[in-house]
Design an enzyme around this catalytic site. Structure first.
Site, PDB file in Angstrom:
ATOM      1  N   LEU A 214       0.685  -1.207   0.096  1.00 44.86           N
ATOM      2  CA  LEU A 214      -0.002  -0.064  -0.052  1.00 44.86           C
ATOM      3  C   LEU A 214       1.057   1.337   0.077  1.00 44.86           C
ATOM      4  CD1 LEU A 214      -2.853  -0.607   2.550  1.00 44.86           C
ATOM      5  CD2 LEU A 214      -3.112  -0.751   0.056  1.00 44.86           C
TER       6      LEU A 214
ATOM      7  N   ILE B 247       0.709 -13.767  11.434  1.00 42.29           N
ATOM      8  CA  ILE B 247       0.932 -14.428  12.659  1.00 42.29           C
ATOM      9  C   ILE B 247       2.337 -14.030  12.995  1.00 42.29           C
ATOM     10  CG2 ILE B 247       1.818 -16.956  13.702  1.00 42.29           C
ATOM     11  CD1 ILE B 247      -0.152 -17.954  11.922  1.00 42.29           C
TER      12      ILE B 247
ATOM     13  N   PRO C 194     -13.322  -4.240   4.638  1.00 39.43           N
ATOM     14  CA  PRO C 194     -11.849  -4.783   4.804  1.00 39.43           C
ATOM     15  C   PRO C 194     -11.378  -3.877   5.886  1.00 39.43           C
ATOM     16  CG  PRO C 194     -12.418  -4.663   2.506  1.00 39.43           C
ATOM     17  CD  PRO C 194     -13.377  -4.099   3.178  1.00 39.43           C
TER      18      PRO C 194
ATOM     19  N   GLN D  24     -12.705  -2.013   8.193  1.00 39.78           N
ATOM     20  CA  GLN D  24     -13.399  -2.149   9.723  1.00 39.78           C
ATOM     21  C   GLN D  24     -12.904  -3.478  10.245  1.00 39.78           C
ATOM     22  OE1 GLN D  24     -17.845  -2.551   9.513  1.00 39.78           O
ATOM     23  NE2 GLN D  24     -17.747  -0.987   7.559  1.00 39.78           N
TER      24      GLN D  24
ATOM     25  N   ASP E 284      -4.293   7.490  -4.806  1.00 35.74           N
ATOM     26  CA  ASP E 284      -2.880   7.426  -5.564  1.00 35.74           C
ATOM     27  C   ASP E 284      -2.538   8.868  -6.062  1.00 35.74           C
ATOM     28  OD1 ASP E 284      -3.374   4.792  -5.242  1.00 35.74           O
ATOM     29  OD2 ASP E 284      -3.797   4.482  -7.297  1.00 35.74           O
ATOM     30  N   VAL E 285      -1.320   9.387  -5.993  1.00 34.39           N
ATOM     31  CA  VAL E 285      -1.086  10.548  -6.306  1.00 34.39           C
ATOM     32  C   VAL E 285      -0.948  10.637  -7.850  1.00 34.39           C
ATOM     33  CG1 VAL E 285       0.467  11.347  -4.296  1.00 34.39           C
ATOM     34  CG2 VAL E 285       1.595   9.843  -6.090  1.00 34.39           C
TER      35      VAL E 285
ATOM     36  N   CYS F  10      29.312  -0.686  -9.199  1.00 33.82           N
ATOM     37  CA  CYS F  10      29.658  -1.905  -8.798  1.00 33.82           C
ATOM     38  C   CYS F  10      29.865  -3.155  -9.704  1.00 33.82           C
ATOM     39  CB  CYS F  10      28.395  -2.136  -7.530  1.00 33.82           C
ATOM     40  SG  CYS F  10      29.144  -3.290  -6.187  1.00 33.82           S
TER      41      CYS F  10
ATOM     42  N   GLN G 187      32.806  -3.508 -12.571  1.00 30.69           N
ATOM     43  CA  GLN G 187      33.515  -4.760 -12.894  1.00 30.69           C
ATOM     44  C   GLN G 187      33.472  -5.189 -14.312  1.00 30.69           C
ATOM     45  OE1 GLN G 187      31.988  -7.371  -9.589  1.00 30.69           O
ATOM     46  NE2 GLN G 187      32.906  -6.095  -8.264  1.00 30.69           N
TER      47      GLN G 187
ATOM     48  N   GLU H 244      34.121 -14.338 -10.216  1.00 26.04           N
ATOM     49  CA  GLU H 244      32.820 -14.623  -9.618  1.00 26.04           C
ATOM     50  C   GLU H 244      32.241 -15.269 -10.740  1.00 26.04           C
ATOM     51  OE1 GLU H 244      30.433 -11.325  -8.733  1.00 26.04           O
ATOM     52  OE2 GLU H 244      28.685 -12.424  -8.216  1.00 26.04           O
TER      53      GLU H 244
ATOM     54  N   HIS I 214      28.324   2.448  -4.321  1.00 26.93           N
ATOM     55  CA  HIS I 214      26.849   2.708  -4.822  1.00 26.93           C
ATOM     56  C   HIS I 214      26.298   4.336  -4.365  1.00 26.93           C
ATOM     57  CE1 HIS I 214      25.678  -1.222  -5.714  1.00 26.93           C
ATOM     58  NE2 HIS I 214      26.587  -1.810  -4.542  1.00 26.93           N
TER      59      HIS I 214
ATOM     60  N   GLU J 248      23.971   5.721  -5.437  1.00 29.24           N
ATOM     61  CA  GLU J 248      22.452   5.850  -5.547  1.00 29.24           C
ATOM     62  C   GLU J 248      21.918   5.950  -4.179  1.00 29.24           C
ATOM     63  OE1 GLU J 248      24.305   3.166  -6.419  1.00 29.24           O
ATOM     64  OE2 GLU J 248      22.954   1.423  -6.060  1.00 29.24           O
TER      65      GLU J 248
HETATM   66  N1  GLN Z   1      28.907  -9.527  -7.355  1.00 29.04           N
HETATM   67  C1  GLN Z   1      29.819  -8.225  -7.374  1.00 29.04           C
HETATM   68  C2  GLN Z   1      30.661  -8.194  -6.095  1.00 29.04           C
HETATM   69  O1  GLN Z   1      30.274  -9.070  -5.298  1.00 29.04           O
HETATM   70  C3  GLN Z   1      29.123  -6.956  -7.379  1.00 29.04           C
HETATM   71  C4  GLN Z   1      28.055  -6.703  -6.334  1.00 29.04           C
HETATM   72  C5  GLN Z   1      27.283  -5.441  -6.633  1.00 29.04           C
HETATM   73  O2  GLN Z   1      27.116  -5.037  -7.566  1.00 29.04           O
HETATM   74  N2  GLN Z   1      26.680  -5.045  -5.614  1.00 29.04           N
HETATM   75  O3  GLN Z   1      31.659  -7.728  -5.884  1.00 29.04           O
END
Ligand code: GLN
Length: 535
Positions: free
Chosen positions: A15, A148, A190, A192, A240-241, A381, A385, A405, A507, A509
């Site tokens: 929601l 639960i 719902p 209530q 909803d906006v 990240c 790579q 990896e 990161h 972001e």
């Molecule tokens: N899988 C990569 C690592 O472990 C990149 C991880 C990611 O992008 N957050 O280094």
């Protein structure tokens, strides 16, 4: 001593309880209050770090290295405040603590029970946020009333109401009021029932926030008030906006929610100052133009898997008063060399983080296109790579280069595990996590973008650029423009002879906010706009 607001949800999940909590946080801050926000998740994972994005969406990482629920991302973006390990507890973490105490003998022979041992541990987790100077602790209970696994959490917050006094604790219940098309009307039943479920445990909500897709007529609100035992002025409609979730604080404030909170908690504060927020909304809702950003991911079908990435991209657009159209490009679809025009037709390309080999070759193919076609590129990240692998293969001529990896036997392990990760066996909480300092090369694009040579950004990864290949990469023009404190780990790469090609091991972001777009996203979108104008 801090006061408490508890936010519960009823009827169905999804929601937008996290967004509603974050919006309330914004309103309280705009009224000059000092707040802390918290999410309690009743599931048994110790943290969401080991959960698949299919199950749980993005894992949000805090400065202090906790892997947390994505709602903490909303909290940070709406309030501009940093969260921490104390901002997210799961039932798993609570039980873990209690069981450790039991093994140590802390309970002195007593029977260990849900009440009081689990509930006490929950309460101490909530009260851990009652730091010096904090006015209000805003605590969201995950899940839906009636689950639960949520029972002990509801019991704990009921007890806090008893212990702190009702004028110091406010319960806000978010509910859903569905519109039944065949009947041509909205239904209150719902709501209530979910309030009845709350009252069964001893919690009487002080306000009801009603999520709905349609307007609610006054008689519907009156009915909700009567049956749910909530004063009529405390029945808030959250339709909803129209444009964007960042409208929500304004929508709630216009219905008097923050006034209601001030009255209930006996807090005297001037009305909410939302000028800056409204100005941001204005730019968001009436953009001067649009720009198209491709995101090559593994979970392209999922809304929540790249939550902070999508938000940060939007903030980057906001910095230029432009709206961003995000084109989700499933990485796997690029693997056979087809669909290249999906990449070359965007104004900028972003490759986000990820784990596991699925789609990696598609990401590498997309990065090659961005590099060769001068498309502004931001890699994050795993995105960094993949960019290093691409550069190693196609510029340095290191055939078969790969991250270990995905291929343990690769002839050129340009991305590999460092000593400290080699012996790690546990999956949970064992990556390189949280904020750490990086030093940027003076004069590099990243240093110019940040406007400083020392930054702190959050990490969540195991693998690193192999120090054995730094020289080979640099020789061919890959600039390693950011390094960790020790100078061994690569934090940023860039290519000078490209309009805008930057990737980071961290990161960015997670730190972007609508009122303060992250500089990397700001300049990435700026470069994408420049390319668009050229076209
Ligand atoms: N899988 C990569 C690592 O472990 C990149 C991880 C990611 O992008 N957050 O280094």
């Amino acid at each position: 001593m801090a006061k408490y607001i508890f936010i519960t949800g009823g009827v169905v999940s999804s929601l937008g309880k996290g967004l509603t909590a974050a919006s309330i946080g914004r309103l309280l801050i705009s009224r000059g209050l000092s707040i802390r926000m918290q999410k309690l998740d009743p599931y048994l994972n110790v943290d969401p770090g080991t959960m698949s994005p299919f199950q749980h969406g993005e894992v949000f990482v805090t400065d202090d290295g906790a892997e947390t629920d994505l709602d903490l991302g909303h909290y940070e973006r709406f309030t501009g405040q940093r969260t921490s390990r104390k901002s997210n507890y799961t039932a798993g973490r609570i039980y873990w603590e209690v069981l450790k105490k039991e093994r140590r003998g802390d309970y002195l022979g007593g029977t260990v029970q849900m009440i009081p041992h689990i509930t006490d541990e929950i309460k101490s987790g909530i009260r851990a946020l009652d730091e010096e100077g904090v006015d209000v602790i805003l605590c969201e209970i995950g899940g839906t009333v009636g689950d639960i696994e949520g029972l002990t959490f509801l019991e704990a917050i009921r007890q806090i109401g008893l212990e702190e006094g009702r004028e110091n604790v406010m319960y806000i219940h978010l509910t859903y009021v569905p519109y039944i098309t065949a009947a041509g009307e909205v239904k209150t039943k719902p709501s209530q029932q979910s309030v009845a479920k709350l009252r069964e445990i001893g919690i009487v909500p002080d306000a009801l926030i009603c999520r709905t897709e349609v307007d609610l007529a006054p008689e519907v609100c009156r009915k909700l008030s009567l049956f749910c035992n909530v004063p009529e002025h405390a029945v808030i409609v959250e339709k909803d906006v129209a444009h964007n979730v960042y409208e929500l604080p304004v929508v709630l404030s216009e219905q008097g929610l923050d006034d209601l909170i001030m009255v209930h908690l006996r807090l005297a504060r001037p009305p909410a100052k939302l000028d800056e927020w409204r100005a941001m909304l204005e730019r968001l809702i009436h953009p001067q133009g649009r720009v198209k950003i491709g995101v090559v991911g593994k979970y392209s079908e999922l809304q929540d898997a790249y939550k902070s990435i999508f938000e940060a991209i939007e903030h980057g657009g906001l910095a230029h008063a432009h709206a961003v159209d995000i084109v989700k490009i499933p990485a796997e679809e690029l693997e056979d060399g087809a669909a290249a025009e999906r990449v070359t037709s965007v104004d900028g390309l972003l490759v986000p983080g990820g784990f596991g080999g699925r789609g990696v070759e598609g990401k590498i193919a997309a990065i090659q296109l961005a590099r060769e076609h001068q498309i502004p590129f931001l890699g994050i990240c795993l995105g960094l790579q993949c960019a290093v692998v691409e550069f190693a293969r196609n510029v340095c001529g290191l055939a078969g280069a790969q991250s270990t990896e995905f291929d343990k036997e690769t002839p050129h392990p340009v991305i590999c595990l460092m000593e400290e990760q080699e012996h790690v066996k546990d999956m949970g909480g064992s990556m390189r996590l949280g904020a750490s300092v990086a030093h940027l090369t003076p004069g590099s694009r990243v240093a110019r973008t940040y406007g400083t040579e020392r930054i702190e950004e959050r990490h969540r990864h195991r693998y690193e650029v192999n120090p054995g290949y730094h020289a080979a990469l640099q020789e061919k023009g890959l600039v390693l423009s950011g390094k960790d404190k020790g100078g061994h780990l690569v934090e940023c790469i860039e290519i000078e002879a490209h309009p805008w090609f930057v990737a980071t091991q961290f990161h960015p972001e997670f730190k972007s906010q609508p009122l303060e777009p992250h500089p990397l996203f700001r300049d990435f979108i700026g470069a994408a706009l420049a390319r668009r104008e050229e076209k």
